[in-house]
Design a protein around this motif. Sequence first.
Motif, PDB file in Angstrom:
ATOM      1  N   ALA A 101       0.829  -1.211   0.000  1.00 16.68           N
ATOM      2  CA  ALA A 101       0.000   0.000   0.000  1.00 16.68           C
ATOM      3  C   ALA A 101       0.862   1.260   0.000  1.00 16.68           C
ATOM      4  CB  ALA A 101      -0.937   0.005   1.209  1.00 16.68           C
ATOM      5  N   GLN A 114      -6.394   2.415   3.672  1.00 16.59           N
ATOM      6  CA  GLN A 114      -5.733   2.021   2.428  1.00 16.59           C
ATOM      7  C   GLN A 114      -4.695   0.929   2.646  1.00 16.59           C
ATOM      8  OE1 GLN A 114      -6.094   5.060   3.546  1.00 16.59           O
ATOM      9  NE2 GLN A 114      -7.069   6.368   2.005  1.00 16.59           N
ATOM     10  N   LYS A 117      -4.831  -2.975   1.574  1.00 15.60           N
ATOM     11  CA  LYS A 117      -4.424  -3.536   0.276  1.00 15.60           C
ATOM     12  C   LYS A 117      -3.188  -4.416   0.426  1.00 15.60           C
ATOM     13  CE  LYS A 117      -6.339   0.161  -2.601  1.00 15.60           C
ATOM     14  NZ  LYS A 117      -6.922   0.945  -1.515  1.00 15.60           N
TER      15      LYS A 117
END
Length: 262
Positions: A101, A114, A117
């Motif tokens: 990420a 985020q 990820k």
Amino acid sequence: MGHWWYRNIVEPGKLPMLLALVSFVMSFLVTRVITRMIRAGRGPFKNVTPGGLHIHHVVPGVILVIIGGFGAIGSGSNGIGAALSAVVFGLGAGLVLDEFALILHLDDVYWSEQGRKSVEIVVVTAAVVALILGGFVPFGVNDLTPEERQSRGLVVMNAAGNFCLALVALWKGKARTALFGVIVPFVALVGAVRLARPGSPYAKRFYANRPRARARAGLRAFHHDRRWTARRRRFEEFIGGAPPPRRCVRSVTVSPGSGRRR
């Protein structure tokens, strides 16, 4: 068991892949444990900050990937050199993908929303490599019997068909289905025949003048996300840790000339 190990792991040259997978998973798990301990302020581990510069573990990960990759190329597919290179490569890949990420967003989003990820890409990578490792790959095995040759030939044909169906599923915006569908039978078929996700290239091409199809696709995507997103997040938080809770900030405005706050 020894015969299966030799015929399907040693003889096809998949031992380095197995070592790389094990070291990859262990590297990721150990890294997550250490980072969560640092976050909680427990244990002897601290962030590496020479001169005030925070060194992310993706940096040694890239170094290990380079060493392991070039070492594997130089040592061939067999021998102790290939095994050591595979272990080094797996360790580095675990460190790199743990901060996927950060590379994607070019920002320190490790503990943010985020940052999930990174966990997703690690889980998908490990699953795909494990499926490839456990599959009946027909290349590299010598002196196949007619029965083995026939069964492995059918597997190759099935894999080729799955790959074509996986391309259709990817076109419909179903990346995970397409990825697993390359290896697992019928997964790509399900993704290829069902409605495309809204916003996918397929939906933009074929649903532009079909409002009913767009509505059905949106409703199906909504129900799918509502069913699986919460479960996926709990699994990701169990592995990688939960992001910090969002803080609600109340805005205060002052009316000009009145001196009152709203």
